[in-house]
Scaffold this motif. Structure first.
Motif, mmCIF file in Angstrom:
data_model
loop_
_atom_site.group_PDB
_atom_site.id
_atom_site.type_symbol
_atom_site.label_atom_id
_atom_site.label_comp_id
_atom_site.label_asym_id
_atom_site.label_seq_id
_atom_site.Cartn_x
_atom_site.Cartn_y
_atom_site.Cartn_z
ATOM 1 N N PRO A 1 0.892 -1.258 0.109
ATOM 2 C CA PRO A 1 -0.169 0.149 -0.140
ATOM 3 C C PRO A 1 0.993 1.358 0.094
ATOM 4 O O PRO A 1 0.445 2.459 -0.682
ATOM 5 C CB PRO A 1 -0.763 -0.234 1.350
ATOM 6 N N LYS A 2 2.052 1.137 0.578
ATOM 7 C CA LYS A 2 2.853 2.492 0.651
ATOM 8 C C LYS A 2 3.229 2.854 -0.863
ATOM 9 O O LYS A 2 3.346 3.951 -1.090
ATOM 10 C CB LYS A 2 4.046 2.230 1.566
ATOM 11 N N ARG A 3 3.736 1.710 -1.448
ATOM 12 C CA ARG A 3 3.904 2.187 -2.829
ATOM 13 C C ARG A 3 2.965 2.628 -3.820
ATOM 14 O O ARG A 3 3.241 3.545 -4.436
ATOM 15 C CB ARG A 3 4.515 0.873 -3.571
ATOM 16 N N ARG A 4 1.719 2.092 -3.334
ATOM 17 C CA ARG A 4 0.623 2.836 -4.243
ATOM 18 C C ARG A 4 0.526 4.093 -3.819
ATOM 19 O O ARG A 4 0.017 5.080 -4.734
ATOM 20 C CB ARG A 4 -0.796 1.816 -4.000
ATOM 21 N N GLY A 5 0.243 4.543 -2.486
ATOM 22 C CA GLY A 5 0.297 5.809 -2.072
ATOM 23 C C GLY A 5 1.434 6.719 -2.533
ATOM 24 O O GLY A 5 0.982 7.885 -3.006
ATOM 25 N N GLU A 6 2.620 6.233 -2.681
ATOM 26 C CA GLU A 6 3.781 7.181 -3.285
ATOM 27 C C GLU A 6 3.271 7.383 -4.946
ATOM 28 O O GLU A 6 3.602 8.511 -5.182
ATOM 29 C CB GLU A 6 5.030 6.346 -2.964
ATOM 30 N N TRP A 7 2.973 6.364 -5.647
ATOM 31 C CA TRP A 7 2.278 6.531 -6.835
ATOM 32 C C TRP A 7 1.227 7.470 -7.019
ATOM 33 O O TRP A 7 1.115 8.546 -7.800
ATOM 34 C CB TRP A 7 2.016 5.144 -7.477
#
Length: 151
Positions: free
Chosen positions: A8-14
């Motif tokens: 989820p953190k990667r999706r948030g950064e994206w």
């Protein structure tokens, strides 16, 4: 098509990068606080008023046919408050749709926000804020912006 992120953190950064691109294309000045400890992701504006924006995204579709965004921070979950930021920018990944929602409209603070961008003529609570980028660019108080948008 949007990439799939296991974390989820990667999706948030994206999603934050998508917000930065969309806001910049709309002619906004966007600043990012240093580090990860602010309760907001961006500051939008060049002159007063400056707006603190929290960016969230969702890929979860529920049985009620809503796209669901968790509206809490940290673990265990803590509800956001109106002191944390001025606007929520919610990105519904599969529909490439943004909701720009003033915190003054999110009372009481829920654990989740549900949106229905896939239903034409949806009368969901948040539909008036779909693609409401004007709230971040027009001068005036947040309260008058919310009243103007709802009328």
């Amino acid at each position: 098509m949007a990439p799939y992120f296991r974390q989820p953190k990667r999706r948030g950064e994206w999603a934050e990068l998508k917000f930065l691109l969309r806001a910049t294309e709309a002619g906004m000045t966007v600043s990012k606080p240093y580090g990860d400890s602010a309760r907001f992701d961006f500051v939008v504006g060049q002159d007063r008023p400056l707006h603190r924006v929290q960016v969230r995204s969702t890929r979860i579709f529920t049985n009620s046919r809503a796209w669901v965004c968790r509206f809490t921070r940290s673990n265990p979950p803590v509800r956001y408050s109106s002191r944390d930021f001025d606007f929520l920018a919610l990105y519904v990944v599969p529909h490439d749709v943004w909701y720009v929602i003033p915190m003054s409209a999110i009372k009481p603070a829920p654990l989740y926000i549900c949106v229905y961008p896939h239903i034409s003529r949806s009368r969901g609570r948040w539909e008036q804020y779909r693609e409401a980028w004007c709230l971040l660019t027009r001068p005036g108080s947040r309260e008058s912006k919310t009243k103007e948008l709802s009328s």
